[in-house]
Design a protein around this motif. Structure first.
Motif, PDB file in Angstrom:
ATOM      1  N   LYS A 101       0.843  -1.210   0.000  1.00  0.00           N
ATOM      2  CA  LYS A 101       0.000   0.000   0.000  1.00  0.00           C
ATOM      3  C   LYS A 101       0.871   1.250   0.000  1.00  0.00           C
ATOM      4  CE  LYS A 101      -3.892  -2.147   2.476  1.00  0.00           C
ATOM      5  NZ  LYS A 101      -3.669  -3.178   3.515  1.00  0.00           N
ATOM      6  N   SER A 102       1.957   1.217   0.774  1.00  0.00           N
ATOM      7  CA  SER A 102       2.891   2.348   0.795  1.00  0.00           C
ATOM      8  C   SER A 102       3.476   2.602  -0.594  1.00  0.00           C
ATOM      9  CB  SER A 102       4.010   2.064   1.801  1.00  0.00           C
ATOM     10  OG  SER A 102       5.066   2.991   1.665  1.00  0.00           O
ATOM     11  N   ALA A 103       3.839   1.513  -1.296  1.00  0.00           N
ATOM     12  CA  ALA A 103       4.387   1.663  -2.653  1.00  0.00           C
ATOM     13  C   ALA A 103       3.364   2.284  -3.596  1.00  0.00           C
ATOM     14  CB  ALA A 103       4.837   0.303  -3.184  1.00  0.00           C
ATOM     15  N   LEU A 104       2.083   1.958  -3.404  1.00  0.00           N
ATOM     16  CA  LEU A 104       1.042   2.481  -4.304  1.00  0.00           C
ATOM     17  C   LEU A 104       0.776   3.970  -4.067  1.00  0.00           C
ATOM     18  CD1 LEU A 104      -1.538  -0.452  -4.294  1.00  0.00           C
ATOM     19  CD2 LEU A 104      -0.104   0.296  -6.205  1.00  0.00           C
ATOM     20  N   VAL A 105       0.721   4.402  -2.826  1.00  0.00           N
ATOM     21  CA  VAL A 105       0.396   5.817  -2.591  1.00  0.00           C
ATOM     22  C   VAL A 105       1.624   6.709  -2.586  1.00  0.00           C
ATOM     23  CG1 VAL A 105      -1.708   5.207  -1.313  1.00  0.00           C
ATOM     24  CG2 VAL A 105       0.378   5.772  -0.047  1.00  0.00           C
ATOM     25  N   GLY A 106       2.799   6.150  -2.208  1.00  0.00           N
ATOM     26  CA  GLY A 106       4.026   6.943  -2.237  1.00  0.00           C
ATOM     27  C   GLY A 106       4.327   7.615  -0.912  1.00  0.00           C
ATOM     28  N   VAL A 107       5.591   8.020  -0.742  1.00  0.00           N
ATOM     29  CA  VAL A 107       6.035   8.633   0.515  1.00  0.00           C
ATOM     30  C   VAL A 107       6.520  10.068   0.358  1.00  0.00           C
ATOM     31  CG1 VAL A 107       6.665   6.399   1.522  1.00  0.00           C
ATOM     32  CG2 VAL A 107       8.395   7.723   0.292  1.00  0.00           C
ATOM     33  N   SER A 108       6.447  10.627  -0.846  1.00  0.00           N
ATOM     34  CA  SER A 108       6.918  12.010  -1.022  1.00  0.00           C
ATOM     35  C   SER A 108       5.957  12.785  -1.896  1.00  0.00           C
ATOM     36  CB  SER A 108       8.332  12.023  -1.617  1.00  0.00           C
ATOM     37  OG  SER A 108       8.328  12.218  -3.009  1.00  0.00           O
ATOM     38  N   LEU A 109       5.718  14.039  -1.547  1.00  0.00           N
ATOM     39  CA  LEU A 109       4.976  14.931  -2.434  1.00  0.00           C
ATOM     40  C   LEU A 109       5.398  16.369  -2.175  1.00  0.00           C
ATOM     41  CD1 LEU A 109       2.573  16.226  -0.575  1.00  0.00           C
ATOM     42  CD2 LEU A 109       1.414  14.097  -1.105  1.00  0.00           C
ATOM     43  N   SER A 110       5.065  17.229  -3.125  1.00  0.00           N
ATOM     44  CA  SER A 110       5.515  18.625  -3.102  1.00  0.00           C
ATOM     45  C   SER A 110       4.324  19.528  -3.373  1.00  0.00           C
ATOM     46  CB  SER A 110       6.584  18.848  -4.173  1.00  0.00           C
ATOM     47  OG  SER A 110       7.660  17.928  -4.001  1.00  0.00           O
ATOM     48  N   VAL A 111       4.125  20.504  -2.496  1.00  0.00           N
ATOM     49  CA  VAL A 111       2.969  21.405  -2.595  1.00  0.00           C
ATOM     50  C   VAL A 111       3.477  22.835  -2.772  1.00  0.00           C
ATOM     51  CG1 VAL A 111       0.827  22.146  -1.485  1.00  0.00           C
ATOM     52  CG2 VAL A 111       1.792  19.899  -0.944  1.00  0.00           C
ATOM     53  N   PRO A 112       2.959  23.568  -3.760  1.00  0.00           N
ATOM     54  CA  PRO A 112       3.383  24.964  -3.901  1.00  0.00           C
ATOM     55  C   PRO A 112       2.929  25.806  -2.714  1.00  0.00           C
ATOM     56  CG  PRO A 112       1.978  24.273  -5.768  1.00  0.00           C
ATOM     57  CD  PRO A 112       1.976  23.156  -4.783  1.00  0.00           C
ATOM     58  N   ILE A 113       3.736  26.825  -2.388  1.00  0.00           N
ATOM     59  CA  ILE A 113       3.374  27.842  -1.393  1.00  0.00           C
ATOM     60  C   ILE A 113       3.177  29.159  -2.140  1.00  0.00           C
ATOM     61  CG2 ILE A 113       4.182  29.171   0.619  1.00  0.00           C
ATOM     62  CD1 ILE A 113       5.959  26.689   1.284  1.00  0.00           C
ATOM     63  N   GLU A 114       2.020  29.780  -1.932  1.00  0.00           N
ATOM     64  CA  GLU A 114       1.740  31.072  -2.564  1.00  0.00           C
ATOM     65  C   GLU A 114       1.230  32.049  -1.536  1.00  0.00           C
ATOM     66  OE1 GLU A 114       0.313  29.527  -6.916  1.00  0.00           O
ATOM     67  OE2 GLU A 114      -0.353  31.512  -6.225  1.00  0.00           O
ATOM     68  N   ASP A 115       1.768  33.253  -1.536  1.00  0.00           N
ATOM     69  CA  ASP A 115       1.336  34.293  -0.590  1.00  0.00           C
ATOM     70  C   ASP A 115       1.389  33.778   0.844  1.00  0.00           C
ATOM     71  OD1 ASP A 115       0.877  35.837  -2.817  1.00  0.00           O
ATOM     72  OD2 ASP A 115      -1.249  35.355  -2.916  1.00  0.00           O
ATOM     73  N   GLY A 116       2.379  32.975   1.131  1.00  0.00           N
ATOM     74  CA  GLY A 116       2.594  32.531   2.504  1.00  0.00           C
ATOM     75  C   GLY A 116       1.768  31.343   2.959  1.00  0.00           C
ATOM     76  N   VAL A 117       0.942  30.800   2.060  1.00  0.00           N
ATOM     77  CA  VAL A 117       0.141  29.629   2.453  1.00  0.00           C
ATOM     78  C   VAL A 117       0.239  28.522   1.401  1.00  0.00           C
ATOM     79  CG1 VAL A 117      -1.529  30.954   3.848  1.00  0.00           C
ATOM     80  CG2 VAL A 117      -1.962  30.550   1.409  1.00  0.00           C
ATOM     81  N   LEU A 118      -0.044  27.299   1.826  1.00  0.00           N
ATOM     82  CA  LEU A 118      -0.077  26.171   0.897  1.00  0.00           C
ATOM     83  C   LEU A 118      -1.132  26.426  -0.172  1.00  0.00           C
ATOM     84  CD1 LEU A 118      -0.048  23.228   3.463  1.00  0.00           C
ATOM     85  CD2 LEU A 118       1.799  23.790   1.883  1.00  0.00           C
ATOM     86  N   ALA A 119      -0.764  26.224  -1.429  1.00  0.00           N
ATOM     87  CA  ALA A 119      -1.704  26.454  -2.533  1.00  0.00           C
ATOM     88  C   ALA A 119      -2.577  25.220  -2.766  1.00  0.00           C
ATOM     89  CB  ALA A 119      -0.941  26.852  -3.788  1.00  0.00           C
ATOM     90  N   LEU A 120      -3.159  24.706  -1.688  1.00  0.00           N
ATOM     91  CA  LEU A 120      -4.050  23.548  -1.813  1.00  0.00           C
ATOM     92  C   LEU A 120      -5.369  23.979  -2.446  1.00  0.00           C
ATOM     93  CD1 LEU A 120      -3.564  21.927   1.713  1.00  0.00           C
ATOM     94  CD2 LEU A 120      -2.779  20.984  -0.475  1.00  0.00           C
TER      95      LEU A 120
END
Lengths: 148, 148, 148
Positions: A101-120
């Motif tokens: 399951k760990s291999a399928l979902v992965g252990v690393s991701l990268s989220v942009p930050i814009e105007d001081g907050v996560l760009a979620l």
């Protein structure tokens, strides 16, 4: 000539840190969005990237809906259906399903930050994915500002 | 002494931007490679990383073969077989399968930039992955140059 | 006034490189951790991010347990069970299962570097994931130091 004082390295807000989390079930998607948001706010980084890394082999990290907690439960049950616990695996510890399951979902991701907050997106949250809990676990954050 | 004019911040080529895309089916792998390539070219970044981030919870992003469109269709049908639409999910909106597919493929990836272009392999393209369309959608790009 | 010598660009340790690997089976999780560790050590980067990118469409990269090789074999068999070879795919080359497996595990990941080494967890290793081998393959590394 007077030496100009060296600014203490510790004076700069933390741009790398380790979150400590505790999971509550064998398979548990735990919303860590508030912890990551706080770390980004504390970092003082206005524009950049927040790298999220899970240093475990039976866990992972995803981004998905945080508004309705049923979504996370449905993802948990989907992963359990796709990769059930099974005595026929070679690895003798009985948790090969959790590794897969760990291999399928992965252990690393990268989220942009814009105007001081996560760009979620509006409905997005960051979930630590436990597949062999409950346990205490860690999440590494690395907050990288854009070059000037 | 005349002050040298401050270059307007807007004068620098964009290193962060949002792509607008439109998907055409409920499950649809849409090739966005030309849009990302154009953004990288326009950014003027010669060496660095292009971060691709999808701000949706029923969509994702992958890299796979773009030469034969049948490959994308086979990936679509594989994901539909693995995670079918099913009335037994807890989440009442009827799209939990789409959330689970998003968790499996992921919403963030990072591609190296070399000599001003994406360092994709010969057959690779970048695909926006729609799992609950058709809809208008967004993709965030963050183009980060290497430090000098 | 004597010009100070320009340091040759080539004098700086490599921060981007391509690893050449060879896989041994059709489906083969190959531990490339020592190769990535060596590249990070050679780069001289003390704090930063190591981006790992696979430029192939029937392969991928994951992080999982390297201590017991049975774990990697169990992940291989799980992926083969989930996405078997099947003559009914549209793509005529007979390897659509390998493309779908690549989409599931992904081709890019990012690992923090701390104190000059990869900040992997105790049991974690980096695995090149072959799904249509055996073959010679490449892995792109990009080692990005934190800004000062």
């Amino acid at each position: 000539m007077a030496a100009s004082p060296q600014p203490a390295r510790e004076a700069r807000p933390a741009r790398k840190l380790v979150l400590n989390v505790s999971t509550c079930r064998r398979t548990h998607l735990l919303d860590i969005t508030p912890l990551v948001m706080r770390a980004v706010a504390d970092s003082g980084v206005f524009d950049g990237i927040c790298h999220v890394f899970v240093p475990h082999t039976t866990a992972g990290v995803i981004i998905n809906e945080m508004a309705d907690p049923h979504v996370a439960r449905d993802i948990e049950s989907t992963l359990e259906r796709l990769v059930p616990k099974d005595p026929r695996y070679l690895h003798a510890e009985g948790n090969s399903d959790a590794h897969a399951k760990s291999a399928l979902v992965g252990v690393s991701l990268s989220v942009p930050i814009e105007d001081g907050v996560l760009a979620l997106g509006r409905w997005q949250g960051i979930f630590f994915c436990e597949f062999d809990g409950p346990r205490p676990r860690n999440v590494h954050l690395r907050i990288v500002p854009d070059a000037e």
